[in-house]
Design a protein around this motif. Structure first.
Motif, mmCIF file in Angstrom:
data_model
loop_
_atom_site.group_PDB
_atom_site.id
_atom_site.type_symbol
_atom_site.label_atom_id
_atom_site.label_comp_id
_atom_site.label_asym_id
_atom_site.label_seq_id
_atom_site.Cartn_x
_atom_site.Cartn_y
_atom_site.Cartn_z
ATOM 1 N N MET A 135 0.886 -1.297 0.057
ATOM 2 C CA MET A 135 -0.063 0.050 -0.034
ATOM 3 C C MET A 135 0.733 1.396 0.173
ATOM 4 S SD MET A 135 -3.487 -0.514 2.036
ATOM 5 C CE MET A 135 -2.711 -1.614 3.508
ATOM 6 N N GLU A 138 1.946 1.877 -3.506
ATOM 7 C CA GLU A 138 0.699 2.142 -4.385
ATOM 8 C C GLU A 138 0.402 3.751 -4.006
ATOM 9 O OE1 GLU A 138 -3.163 0.337 -3.840
ATOM 10 O OE2 GLU A 138 -2.057 -1.718 -3.621
ATOM 11 N N VAL A 139 0.656 4.158 -2.846
ATOM 12 C CA VAL A 139 0.485 5.803 -2.674
ATOM 13 C C VAL A 139 1.565 6.311 -3.145
ATOM 14 C CG1 VAL A 139 0.742 7.395 -0.576
ATOM 15 C CG2 VAL A 139 -0.728 5.463 -0.101
ATOM 16 N N SER A 142 0.853 6.400 -6.832
ATOM 17 C CA SER A 142 -0.308 7.078 -7.560
ATOM 18 C C SER A 142 -0.436 8.674 -6.904
ATOM 19 C CB SER A 142 -1.559 6.621 -6.920
ATOM 20 O OG SER A 142 -1.502 6.492 -5.664
ATOM 21 N N ASP A 144 -1.496 9.451 -4.087
ATOM 22 C CA ASP A 144 -2.847 9.503 -3.547
ATOM 23 C C ASP A 144 -2.713 8.963 -2.083
ATOM 24 O OD1 ASP A 144 -5.387 9.317 -2.988
ATOM 25 O OD2 ASP A 144 -6.258 8.098 -4.446
ATOM 26 N N ARG A 147 -5.009 5.726 -1.077
ATOM 27 C CA ARG A 147 -5.028 4.476 -1.332
ATOM 28 C C ARG A 147 -4.254 3.257 -0.412
ATOM 29 N NH1 ARG A 147 -3.867 3.817 -7.069
ATOM 30 N NH2 ARG A 147 -4.189 1.891 -6.853
#
Length: 167
Positions: A135, A138-139, A142, A144, A147
């Protein structure tokens, strides 16, 4: 990225807050270890013999603030320091200025985690195979922070790591 680790270091003879700094825009130093910040001002009073046990009868002075501690003389220092965290977290952990000492002041904070689920056996679980680090990746990819949606319970409390602070 700045990672902060607070713990008793018998070799350093103090409760030490270590900054690990990584990235391509560090303002000083190399990726990896950053600053080592001693937190207890009066170690010579709380452990005058260097036996790694609390002398008793004296407050712990952290950043100039005297803190009473409910511990008997002879209590191992790592246990004494663990008593401080719930009530005095803000005094023990890095200030914003300390956290940002090695990174540009205008670099925005993308994600700040005070707790997460850490694999219990770091040698058997690759970061790419663990939810927390997947995760975080992913952050970062992205940009974001939404996430980061963990399903595993945080286990960063010292009670999950009873041997922490010992050699």
């Amino acid at each position: 990225m700045v990672t902060e680790l607070l713990g008793y270091n018998p070799r350093g003879a103090n409760l030490i807050d270590v900054m690990y700094c990584f990235g391509n825009s560090l303002t000083r130093g190399e990726p990896g270890f950053g600053d080592f910040l001693d937190r207890v001002d009066n170690m010579e009073e709380i452990d005058p013999e260097g036996d790694e046990v609390f002398a008793g009868g004296v407050p712990l002075v952290v950043r100039g603030t005297a803190l009473a501690v409910e511990a008997n003389a002879g209590t191992p220092l790592q246990d004494v320091f663990r008593l401080l965290t719930p009530a005095h977290r803000g005094l023990l952990l890095a200030t914003e200025e300390e956290l940002r000492a090695n990174i540009p002041s205008d670099l925005p904070v993308l994600l700040r985690l005070d707790e997460w689920h850490q694999p219990e056996d770091l040698w058997d679980v690759m970061p790419s195979q663990h939810e927390t680090f997947q995760m975080i990746a992913e952050v970062l990819d992205s940009k974001d922070p939404a996430r980061y949606q963990p399903t595993l319970p945080a286990n960063m409390h010292w009670a999950h790591w009873p041997d922490a602070g010992t050699l």
